[in-house]
Structures are given as C-alpha cells and as structure tokens.
Design a protein around this motif. Structure first.
Motif, PDB file in Angstrom:
ATOM      1  N   ASN A 183       7.372   5.980   3.566  1.00 48.24           N
ATOM      2  CA  ASN A 183       6.717   6.442   4.791  1.00 48.24           C
ATOM      3  C   ASN A 183       7.618   6.307   6.015  1.00 48.24           C
ATOM      4  O   ASN A 183       7.150   6.356   7.156  1.00 48.24           O
ATOM      5  CB  ASN A 183       5.391   5.700   5.019  1.00 48.24           C
ATOM      6  N   LYS A 260      -0.709  -2.236  -4.104  1.00 52.46           N
ATOM      7  CA  LYS A 260      -1.079  -2.182  -2.685  1.00 52.46           C
ATOM      8  C   LYS A 260      -0.324  -3.194  -1.843  1.00 52.46           C
ATOM      9  O   LYS A 260      -0.241  -3.042  -0.618  1.00 52.46           O
ATOM     10  CB  LYS A 260      -2.584  -2.393  -2.547  1.00 52.46           C
ATOM     11  N   THR A 265       1.227   2.460   0.349  1.00 50.38           N
ATOM     12  CA  THR A 265       0.093   3.237  -0.158  1.00 50.38           C
ATOM     13  C   THR A 265      -0.233   4.424   0.741  1.00 50.38           C
ATOM     14  O   THR A 265      -0.812   5.409   0.287  1.00 50.38           O
ATOM     15  CB  THR A 265      -1.149   2.341  -0.281  1.00 50.38           C
ATOM     16  N   THR A 266       0.151   4.340   2.006  1.00 50.81           N
ATOM     17  CA  THR A 266      -0.113   5.429   2.946  1.00 50.81           C
ATOM     18  C   THR A 266       1.179   6.173   3.258  1.00 50.81           C
ATOM     19  O   THR A 266       2.165   5.575   3.698  1.00 50.81           O
ATOM     20  CB  THR A 266      -0.716   4.891   4.264  1.00 50.81           C
TER      21      THR A 266
END
Length: 321
Positions: A183, A260, A265-266
């Motif tokens: 990310n 997690k 996770t994002t």
C-alpha cells in the motif's frame, strides 16, 4: 562392509561457492531409493491430505508412469548407515508459512516411506540453513555436496541450470511466480507485473532465487532490493514501507497477505504471472555409478517428463485463472 559416502578434503566446488572442508559421494542405490520415495509420495494418501490441509493452490504433480500394485522403483537396499548416522533434511532459514509446513510434511513423509519400504528405523533431524552469505540455492547446494544434509527438502524450482548441479527428485509441488503489491504510494496504478517495470518503483525479493533473476532481467527499470533471508525477509520490507511490491512464490505471498498483523490488509493484493513452475527436493549429484542402478527407468528422460507435467499444469493454471 559397504561404504556409501567417500570424503575428500579441501576441495573447491565451483567459482560461485565457498571452499568446503569435504565433498561427499553417494551410491546410486542411495539416490535411487530417495527418488523412488518421492515418486511414491506423489501418490501417498496421507501426503496428499496434508498438502491439501496446508492450503496450497496448485495440484501435486502426478508421475506419468503408473506402478501396478504400488511397485515403485526402489532398489533392493537403502545404502545409508542409518544405525550410526542421523539422516539430516534441510531447508532455508525462516521459510515462513506455508513453506515450513510443506517442508516438515515432506521430511516426515520421506522418512516414513523409507522406513516402511526397508523395514528400518531411520533417526532423522531437520535443519534450517543460514542463507545470508550465499543466498538460497548456493547455500543448499553446498549443504548436500559437503554432506551437511542428506536431502534438501526446500521447494527449489527446477530448471536445466540447476539440474546440472544437483540431482532433483520427482517434484512434490507446483506453483507460480507472483507479486504482492504493497500500500505504498497507492496513486501508482499496478495491474500486472509489466506495470512494475518503470523508474520510481522499488521491488523486493529473495537473493539467490529465480525471483531475483526475473526481477533483474525482466523488471530492470525498477529499483531492486534483494535480501538473503528469503521471501519472508523481503516481505518485511513491506511492513517497513520500503517497497512497492515483493516478487516471490504465489503461495507464500497469499499466505502472508492474509495475516492481519502484517499491516497490509488494506490496499494490498497478490497476482500470479508467468508459466507454472515445478518445485522439488534435491540430493548431491556426486553419485558413484553401479551396474544394478535403476535410475535410468525414471532419470534419463527426467527433463522431458517434467516438461510434460508443466504442460499439464499450464492447463490447470489457465482454468484457475
């Protein structure tokens, strides 16, 4: 008395490796027994169930020969001094999940099949090898050539260059290349591996691996960071927000991304690419030939056989995707 291992002192193995204290030679019967056990493993119900429980997404490669009444090509004896020596099975340091579970399953199954076939009781141990100095493959190569390990049960990708240096067994796993997009800098659009091949992109991977070779040759516009602590070490670069992606085995990347606690996770995702690959254990290629060898039965056409299996896996991979 049969002596199954010969040792020579102070032999330099190759320009890419460090000097070894010893180099070992093993008998053809020993090698044939290991080979036969891995062929049987591909059809062993307990191994298949364990493989499935680990959650690996590609099928176990099936051997193209059928053996009636489980008549696998074992030699008459297992030429290893199991009463005096500990059978050592090795893999790379800190393999992480699902690699550790896979290596442990393979080691346990191999010993069980040999014990059952020869009605013996092999004492065995597993050992993680530090790959920081030489990287993945050269570390494991040195281990089997020096006798530190009898069998490397790490998931080593098979190709002709490696096959010239080690003796691969029948593959126990199939998989694919993949990348995990972190990310970091989410405004940079990445839809496939080609999108990573540009200036300003930073990619991590395991040193001394096929993934490093692919990164340096096929994604050369990006900045590469290689670490000799395996894929798990490369994945730490994502937690440290140092890379836009990590190249590695798709099973490793998927398992890590689902945890997690890794903070990815994002905005993170995993994609596979390229042809399916076969992964196998290996032993030393320093083999003393014997007239009773059965290796030609499944060794002479080994590369051709693997190519047939790769073609089958490509069909499976296409269906999955």
């Amino acid at each position: 008395m049969v002596v199954n291992i010969l040792c020579f002192s102070n032999v330099v193995l190759s320009a890419q490796t460090t000097k070894q204290d010893t180099i070992v030679y093993v008998s053809q019967e020993y090698t044939d027994a290991i080979d036969a056990a891995f062929i049987e493993m591909s059809n062993d119900d307990d191994f298949i169930d364990g493989y499935r429980d680990i959650g690996l997404i590609f099928p176990i490669p099936e051997h193209i020969y059928s053996y009636s009444n489980n008549d696998y090509p074992y030699p008459a004896k297992f030429d290893f001094s199991y009463k005096e020596k500990v059978f050592t099975l090795c893999w790379q340091i800190n393999p992480g999940s699902p690699r550790l579970e896979t290596h442990e399953l393979v080691a346990k199954t191999l010993v069980r099949l040999l014990n059952t076939r020869y009605k013996i009781n092999i004492k065995y141990q597993t050992k993680e090898l530090d790959t920081i100095k030489l990287g993945f493959f050269n570390t494991l190569l040195n281990a089997v050539n020096s006798g530190e390990c009898q069998v490397v049960v790490a998931t080593a990708i098979i190709d002709s260059t490696r096959s010239a240096q080690v003796h691969f067994q029948w593959p126990f796993e199939s998989s694919s290349y993949g990348f995990l997009r972190s990310n970091l800098d989410p405004e940079i659009i990445v839809n496939n591996v080609q999108d990573l091949n540009k200036s300003g992109i930073v990619i991590g991977t395991s040193g001394g691996s096929f993934y490093e070779s692919f990164l340096l040759k096929q994604v050369s516009a990006a900045k590469a960071i290689t670490v000799n602590t395996g894929t798990q070490g490369a994945l730490q670069l994502i937690k440290e927000k140092k890379v836009h992606a990590v190249l590695g085995d798709i099973n490793d990347l998927l398992t890590w991304s689902r945890n997690k606690t890794n903070g990815c996770t994002t905005g993170c995702f995993v994609k596979g690419f390229g042809d399916p690959v076969l992964m196998a254990s290996f032993t030393t290629k320093n083999i003393l030939p014997t007239s009773s060898s059965s290796s030609a039965h499944f060794g002479a056409n080994r590369i051709t056989t693997w190519l047939i299996v790769v073609a089958f896996l490509w069909v499976v991979y296409t269906i999955i995707n």
